[in-house]
Structure formats: C-alpha cells, structure tokens
Scaffold this motif. Sequence first.
Motif, PDB file in Angstrom:
ATOM      1  N   PHE A   1     -41.795   0.582 -43.382  1.00  0.00           N
ATOM      2  CA  PHE A   1     -43.141   1.089 -43.097  1.00  0.00           C
ATOM      3  C   PHE A   1     -43.727   1.873 -44.258  1.00  0.00           C
ATOM      4  O   PHE A   1     -44.941   1.945 -44.407  1.00  0.00           O
ATOM      5  CB  PHE A   1     -43.240   1.834 -41.769  1.00  0.00           C
TER       6      PHE A   1
ATOM      7  N   GLY B   1     -45.127  -0.817 -46.233  1.00  0.00           N
ATOM      8  CA  GLY B   1     -46.061  -1.595 -45.420  1.00  0.00           C
ATOM      9  C   GLY B   1     -45.268  -2.722 -44.799  1.00  0.00           C
ATOM     10  O   GLY B   1     -44.681  -3.552 -45.514  1.00  0.00           O
TER      11      GLY B   1
ATOM     12  N   ASP C   1     -47.563   2.528 -44.011  1.00  0.00           N
ATOM     13  CA  ASP C   1     -47.925   2.409 -42.596  1.00  0.00           C
ATOM     14  C   ASP C   1     -47.722   3.704 -41.819  1.00  0.00           C
ATOM     15  O   ASP C   1     -48.247   3.855 -40.715  1.00  0.00           O
ATOM     16  CB  ASP C   1     -47.110   1.290 -41.933  1.00  0.00           C
TER      17      ASP C   1
ATOM     18  N   THR D   1     -51.278   5.147 -41.809  1.00  0.00           N
ATOM     19  CA  THR D   1     -52.214   4.448 -40.922  1.00  0.00           C
ATOM     20  C   THR D   1     -51.837   4.651 -39.457  1.00  0.00           C
ATOM     21  O   THR D   1     -52.717   4.789 -38.596  1.00  0.00           O
ATOM     22  CB  THR D   1     -52.270   2.952 -41.253  1.00  0.00           C
ATOM     23  N   THR D   2     -50.546   4.683 -39.162  1.00  0.00           N
ATOM     24  CA  THR D   2     -50.105   4.905 -37.784  1.00  0.00           C
ATOM     25  C   THR D   2     -50.493   6.296 -37.297  1.00  0.00           C
ATOM     26  O   THR D   2     -51.023   6.464 -36.192  1.00  0.00           O
ATOM     27  CB  THR D   2     -48.584   4.716 -37.668  1.00  0.00           C
TER      28      THR D   2
END
Length: 223
Positions: free
Chosen positions: A117, A120, A207, A210-211
């Motif tokens: 993550f 990505g 990520d 973004t999460t």
Amino acid sequence: MPQHDIPDDKCLTEQGFDEMDSQQSILLIACGALAREILDLKTRNGWDHLALTCLPAILHVYPERITQAVEDAVAKHRDQYDRIFVVYADCGTGGLLEQACKRLGVEMVRGPHCYSFFEGNDKFAERGDDETTAFYLTDFLARQFDAFVWKPLGLDRHPELRDMYFGNYTKLIYQAQTDDPELTCRAQECADRMGLEFERRFTGYGDLQTTLTDWAGARPKSS
C-alpha cells in the motif's frame, strides 16, 4: 510535525501508542510501525476529529497475534466513537484479520502488507514476479532493522547465517516515505550487511494517504 508528537521507538515496538480524545468521532486502530506517518498526515490535513491508538509494532514478528489484538481493541473502544477503522493490511494473518473486520463491521486498509500500500496496491501488483527476489524496507524498518530483522533471525549472534537467510534475494528496495538522507544511508547500510544490491524508491505515503483521506471524510454510522 512537532517533535513531541513523534512517538519514540520503544513506544512503537513494544508498548503501543495512544493519542486519543473522547471528543473525537473517529478512531484509527493502527500498527505502531505506521504511527509517525499517520500523525504526520493528521497534522498536515487538520484531521482533529481522528483519534489514534497503535498496537505495538513488534506484533509483526508474531502475525498470528495481530487479529486477536485488533479484535480486543475494537471491543474496548467501540462505544466511545462513531466510527472505527483498522490501519492494517493483511500483514501475514492469512485473511483472518479481514474476516474479523467484516464480522466486527469495521474497515481495514486494502492490500497484503504495507510494502504494497505504500507503493500503491495496483502498482505493486503490476510488478508481480519481477520482484520476487527483492527485500523491502520502509522508513520504519530502516530505523528498526536490528530489532525487526537482524536480531530476530539471530544474526547478531551468528552472522555466518546471513547467506542462508538472504541468499535467494538479489536486492534491497528501500521504499522511502520521506526524503531523509540519514534514513537512506541507514537503508544502504542494511543492504551492505545483507550482501544485496540497493535501490531507493520514493513512494511517499501511497494508498495509506488516500485511504485515510477517505476515512477522514466518513460520516457517523448513525447519520
């Protein structure tokens, strides 16, 4: 980020970490190895409604204990917050953590582990078989290489076992979350100690960022 907001390494690896307030509406239950990154994102984005509690990062040496530790944390704090999110990927639990989160009605980070993550998940999956002989480090592991790799494998006592453990690897990939020359130097030293080629790959927070952005905007379940 203010220095006093950064948990020390002993806190992260052994004791866990809490930055909690009953006035906050969302709780993040996270791996201690992600505490610095989460605190940084909270500060940058003004996510004052997010509370954070971290389980000891040393649990990654014992992944069979992660699921129960997360379940216990959810049960302990469920009545205090509108929403709870789990800042772990699968992390070696063999799908058990995902099953537990579904049963408890809480979301977790998508992906097999933090290396995925941070890079990505989609990009990491695309690399596929090209990096089956790569050993990954994050900022946290560059700081904590001895505690999480060298000593648990007994290499501090038996350095002659190095090639037995790492002989099938060809390179060490340092996934840098920050531009820190000191950490890059530490990661290079880790590669040298392991007898591997070195590659630095700046990922940022991938990520994870973004999460958390999505979760920070989540509405209370009651709304």
